[in-house]
Design a protein around this motif. Structure first.
Motif, PDB file in Angstrom:
ATOM      1  N   SER A 145       0.803  -1.226   0.000  1.00  0.00           N
ATOM      2  CA  SER A 145       0.000   0.000   0.000  1.00  0.00           C
ATOM      3  C   SER A 145       0.832   1.271   0.000  1.00  0.00           C
ATOM      4  O   SER A 145       0.382   2.307  -0.496  1.00  0.00           O
ATOM      5  CB  SER A 145      -0.942   0.004   1.203  1.00  0.00           C
ATOM      6  N   ALA A 146       2.054   1.220   0.549  1.00  0.00           N
ATOM      7  CA  ALA A 146       2.878   2.434   0.643  1.00  0.00           C
ATOM      8  C   ALA A 146       3.678   2.702  -0.629  1.00  0.00           C
ATOM      9  O   ALA A 146       4.349   3.731  -0.731  1.00  0.00           O
ATOM     10  CB  ALA A 146       3.830   2.322   1.828  1.00  0.00           C
ATOM     11  N   LEU A 147       3.600   1.818  -1.604  1.00  0.00           N
ATOM     12  CA  LEU A 147       4.395   1.957  -2.817  1.00  0.00           C
ATOM     13  C   LEU A 147       3.671   2.798  -3.861  1.00  0.00           C
ATOM     14  O   LEU A 147       2.445   2.879  -3.878  1.00  0.00           O
ATOM     15  CB  LEU A 147       4.697   0.573  -3.404  1.00  0.00           C
ATOM     16  N   ASP A 148       4.447   3.404  -4.759  1.00  0.00           N
ATOM     17  CA  ASP A 148       3.842   4.120  -5.874  1.00  0.00           C
ATOM     18  C   ASP A 148       3.186   3.119  -6.825  1.00  0.00           C
ATOM     19  O   ASP A 148       3.433   1.910  -6.757  1.00  0.00           O
ATOM     20  CB  ASP A 148       4.880   4.964  -6.603  1.00  0.00           C
ATOM     21  N   VAL A 149       2.329   3.618  -7.701  1.00  0.00           N
ATOM     22  CA  VAL A 149       1.505   2.752  -8.538  1.00  0.00           C
ATOM     23  C   VAL A 149       2.343   1.818  -9.388  1.00  0.00           C
ATOM     24  O   VAL A 149       2.057   0.608  -9.494  1.00  0.00           O
ATOM     25  CB  VAL A 149       0.576   3.603  -9.429  1.00  0.00           C
ATOM     26  N   GLN A 150       3.398   2.330 -10.015  1.00  0.00           N
ATOM     27  CA  GLN A 150       4.215   1.500 -10.895  1.00  0.00           C
ATOM     28  C   GLN A 150       4.935   0.407 -10.125  1.00  0.00           C
ATOM     29  O   GLN A 150       4.955  -0.760 -10.538  1.00  0.00           O
ATOM     30  CB  GLN A 150       5.244   2.364 -11.649  1.00  0.00           C
ATOM     31  N   THR A 151       5.521   0.778  -8.974  1.00  0.00           N
ATOM     32  CA  THR A 151       6.244  -0.212  -8.177  1.00  0.00           C
ATOM     33  C   THR A 151       5.294  -1.251  -7.606  1.00  0.00           C
ATOM     34  O   THR A 151       5.621  -2.439  -7.520  1.00  0.00           O
ATOM     35  CB  THR A 151       7.015   0.482  -7.032  1.00  0.00           C
ATOM     36  N   ARG A 152       4.106  -0.809  -7.229  1.00  0.00           N
ATOM     37  CA  ARG A 152       3.118  -1.744  -6.689  1.00  0.00           C
ATOM     38  C   ARG A 152       2.763  -2.804  -7.725  1.00  0.00           C
ATOM     39  O   ARG A 152       2.667  -3.995  -7.408  1.00  0.00           O
ATOM     40  CB  ARG A 152       1.864  -0.980  -6.273  1.00  0.00           C
ATOM     41  N   GLY A 153       2.567  -2.379  -8.980  1.00  0.00           N
ATOM     42  CA  GLY A 153       2.263  -3.343 -10.033  1.00  0.00           C
ATOM     43  C   GLY A 153       3.375  -4.358 -10.223  1.00  0.00           C
ATOM     44  O   GLY A 153       3.124  -5.558 -10.394  1.00  0.00           O
ATOM     45  N   LEU A 154       4.617  -3.888 -10.178  1.00  0.00           N
ATOM     46  CA  LEU A 154       5.755  -4.798 -10.302  1.00  0.00           C
ATOM     47  C   LEU A 154       5.790  -5.805  -9.155  1.00  0.00           C
ATOM     48  O   LEU A 154       6.051  -6.989  -9.355  1.00  0.00           O
ATOM     49  CB  LEU A 154       7.064  -4.000 -10.339  1.00  0.00           C
ATOM     50  N   MET A 155       5.511  -5.331  -7.934  1.00  0.00           N
ATOM     51  CA  MET A 155       5.538  -6.224  -6.778  1.00  0.00           C
ATOM     52  C   MET A 155       4.380  -7.223  -6.816  1.00  0.00           C
ATOM     53  O   MET A 155       4.526  -8.370  -6.376  1.00  0.00           O
ATOM     54  CB  MET A 155       5.498  -5.415  -5.486  1.00  0.00           C
ATOM     55  N   GLN A 156       3.236  -6.816  -7.340  1.00  0.00           N
ATOM     56  CA  GLN A 156       2.115  -7.746  -7.474  1.00  0.00           C
ATOM     57  C   GLN A 156       2.476  -8.880  -8.433  1.00  0.00           C
ATOM     58  O   GLN A 156       2.215 -10.058  -8.142  1.00  0.00           O
ATOM     59  CB  GLN A 156       0.877  -6.993  -7.957  1.00  0.00           C
ATOM     60  N   ASP A 157       3.078  -8.541  -9.569  1.00  0.00           N
ATOM     61  CA  ASP A 157       3.526  -9.571 -10.508  1.00  0.00           C
ATOM     62  C   ASP A 157       4.580 -10.469  -9.867  1.00  0.00           C
ATOM     63  O   ASP A 157       4.568 -11.694 -10.057  1.00  0.00           O
ATOM     64  CB  ASP A 157       4.105  -8.918 -11.767  1.00  0.00           C
ATOM     65  N   GLU A 158       5.492  -9.859  -9.101  1.00  0.00           N
ATOM     66  CA  GLU A 158       6.550 -10.618  -8.446  1.00  0.00           C
ATOM     67  C   GLU A 158       5.967 -11.613  -7.448  1.00  0.00           C
ATOM     68  O   GLU A 158       6.382 -12.773  -7.373  1.00  0.00           O
ATOM     69  CB  GLU A 158       7.506  -9.653  -7.734  1.00  0.00           C
ATOM     70  N   LEU A 159       4.985 -11.155  -6.677  1.00  0.00           N
ATOM     71  CA  LEU A 159       4.343 -12.033  -5.701  1.00  0.00           C
ATOM     72  C   LEU A 159       3.688 -13.228  -6.391  1.00  0.00           C
ATOM     73  O   LEU A 159       3.861 -14.382  -5.963  1.00  0.00           O
ATOM     74  CB  LEU A 159       3.303 -11.250  -4.903  1.00  0.00           C
ATOM     75  N   LEU A 160       2.940 -12.975  -7.446  1.00  0.00           N
ATOM     76  CA  LEU A 160       2.274 -14.068  -8.150  1.00  0.00           C
ATOM     77  C   LEU A 160       3.277 -15.052  -8.728  1.00  0.00           C
ATOM     78  O   LEU A 160       3.078 -16.277  -8.680  1.00  0.00           O
ATOM     79  CB  LEU A 160       1.373 -13.521  -9.256  1.00  0.00           C
ATOM     80  N   ARG A 161       4.365 -14.539  -9.261  1.00  0.00           N
ATOM     81  CA  ARG A 161       5.391 -15.413  -9.839  1.00  0.00           C
ATOM     82  C   ARG A 161       6.011 -16.319  -8.778  1.00  0.00           C
ATOM     83  O   ARG A 161       6.191 -17.521  -8.991  1.00  0.00           O
ATOM     84  CB  ARG A 161       6.479 -14.556 -10.506  1.00  0.00           C
ATOM     85  N   LEU A 162       6.325 -15.746  -7.618  1.00  0.00           N
ATOM     86  CA  LEU A 162       6.992 -16.518  -6.567  1.00  0.00           C
ATOM     87  C   LEU A 162       6.035 -17.471  -5.849  1.00  0.00           C
ATOM     88  O   LEU A 162       6.430 -18.532  -5.392  1.00  0.00           O
ATOM     89  CB  LEU A 162       7.636 -15.560  -5.562  1.00  0.00           C
ATOM     90  N   TRP A 163       4.767 -17.064  -5.744  1.00  0.00           N
ATOM     91  CA  TRP A 163       3.775 -17.922  -5.079  1.00  0.00           C
ATOM     92  C   TRP A 163       3.348 -19.084  -5.959  1.00  0.00           C
ATOM     93  O   TRP A 163       3.056 -20.174  -5.459  1.00  0.00           O
ATOM     94  CB  TRP A 163       2.566 -17.064  -4.691  1.00  0.00           C
ATOM     95  N   SER A 164       3.317 -18.884  -7.270  1.00  0.00           N
ATOM     96  CA  SER A 164       2.815 -19.896  -8.202  1.00  0.00           C
ATOM     97  C   SER A 164       3.527 -21.232  -8.003  1.00  0.00           C
ATOM     98  O   SER A 164       4.750 -21.310  -8.016  1.00  0.00           O
ATOM     99  CB  SER A 164       3.000 -19.421  -9.643  1.00  0.00           C
ATOM    100  N   GLY A 165       2.749 -22.275  -7.809  1.00  0.00           N
ATOM    101  CA  GLY A 165       3.312 -23.611  -7.656  1.00  0.00           C
ATOM    102  C   GLY A 165       3.805 -23.936  -6.267  1.00  0.00           C
ATOM    103  O   GLY A 165       4.235 -25.067  -6.011  1.00  0.00           O
ATOM    104  N   SER A 166       3.752 -22.969  -5.344  1.00  0.00           N
ATOM    105  CA  SER A 166       4.262 -23.212  -3.997  1.00  0.00           C
ATOM    106  C   SER A 166       3.305 -24.042  -3.149  1.00  0.00           C
ATOM    107  O   SER A 166       3.708 -24.677  -2.175  1.00  0.00           O
ATOM    108  CB  SER A 166       4.540 -21.881  -3.279  1.00  0.00           C
ATOM    109  N   GLY A 167       2.009 -24.009  -3.498  1.00  0.00           N
ATOM    110  CA  GLY A 167       1.012 -24.708  -2.701  1.00  0.00           C
ATOM    111  C   GLY A 167       0.585 -23.964  -1.455  1.00  0.00           C
ATOM    112  O   GLY A 167      -0.226 -24.465  -0.667  1.00  0.00           O
ATOM    113  N   ALA A 168       1.119 -22.754  -1.243  1.00  0.00           N
ATOM    114  CA  ALA A 168       0.790 -21.993  -0.040  1.00  0.00           C
ATOM    115  C   ALA A 168      -0.620 -21.422  -0.129  1.00  0.00           C
ATOM    116  O   ALA A 168      -1.060 -20.960  -1.186  1.00  0.00           O
ATOM    117  CB  ALA A 168       1.789 -20.857   0.164  1.00  0.00           C
TER     118      ALA A 168
END
Length: 267
Positions: free
Chosen positions: A165-188
């Motif tokens: 929430s504290a990130l600027d719009v562009q950085t937030r979008g990058l972090m959202q993609d990063e989260l999905l990439r790292l979570w994918s396949g983890s089973g968490a």
């Protein structure tokens, strides 16, 4: 499939500063399966963060039950990773040593912990910054460190309280993609609390709408958008807009109720 996370008519009451009792959540029932990403939205102050506290064991329910892996929560369960709105990076430690701290606390040798940390620093895109200290990093880089800190322990449950929430719009979008990439396949199993409905839809398999305080689940909305997702591209699709309108119709009522109550209290 049995749920990994389950709240059964959970209620949480707190003693207020005036000596009264404040009910944060009431008769809250929800489940999250392994590998499921559930986003939670609701009016400000409705009790979304309290929901995470019940699952994590940081707060016991006043009534009802909180279960993880089918067992009642008694203290902090094993395998839970918690990412807060404010990161928990230790300013006196380097990026590498911040990420290595979790494995060290869990009994890994210094060499083992650093090897595991180095792998996760690379995964979050910070290779070359291992020796940097938090004050030398941008906000987005600090969030990457916090994400690596959480995921290095390979949690089976990931609790996230408005982490971007504290990130600027562009950085937030990058972090959202990063989260999905790292979570994918983890089973968490993931519970992701946010005020941003677009973020909730872009990330989640389901979106839970909470009522105005005291919070309970008003509605559970599936998000049938295919994965993998690019969060910026998916926001432009007709399917996304249709889901947004449906959920916003439900959420808007609760936001208006919370606003009216706030105005009445001021008056």
């Amino acid at each position: 499939m049995d749920p990994v996370i389950e709240l059964r008519q959970a209620t949480k009451r707190f003693r207020s500063s005036s000596g009264g009792v404040h009910t944060a959540v009431s008769d809250l029932t929800m489940t999250v399966a392994a590998g499921e990403f559930v986003a939670v939205v609701g009016p400000t102050g409705c009790g979304k963060s309290t929901t995470l506290s019940l699952v994590s064991g940081l707060e016991p329910p006043s009534a009802g039950e909180a279960l993880v892996g089918g067992s009642p929560v008694r203290g902090i369960p094993d395998g839970v990773g918690y990412m807060f709105q404010q990161d928990a990076i230790m300013p006196w430690r380097s990026v590498l040593d911040n990420v290595a701290a979790g494995p060290r606390y869990r009994g890994a040798t210094k060499a083992e912990a650093r090897a595991k940390a180095r792998d996760w620093v690379d995964r979050v895109g910070l290779s070359g910054f291992e020796r940097y200290y938090p004050h030398q990093l941008s906000g987005g880089m600090r969030k990457r460190v916090a994400l690596a800190q959480t995921l290095v322990n390979e949690p089976r449950i990931l609790l996230m309280d408005e982490p971007f929430s504290a990130l600027d719009v562009q950085t937030r979008g990058l972090m959202q993609d990063e989260l999905l990439r790292l979570w994918s396949g983890s089973g968490a199993a993931v519970i992701f609390v946010t005020h941003d409905l677009e973020e909730a839809i872009a990330l989640g398999d389901r979106v839970l709408v909470m009522t105005a305080s005291p919070a309970t689940v008003k509605g559970s909305f599936p998000v049938p958008l295919p994965r993998p997702r690019d969060v910026e591209e998916v926001r432009l699709t007709a399917e996304f807009l249709e889901i947004y309108r449906e959920i916003w119709d439900s959420l808007r009522e609760e936001v208006e109720t919370a606003r009216e109550r706030g105005a009445a209290n001021v008056a």
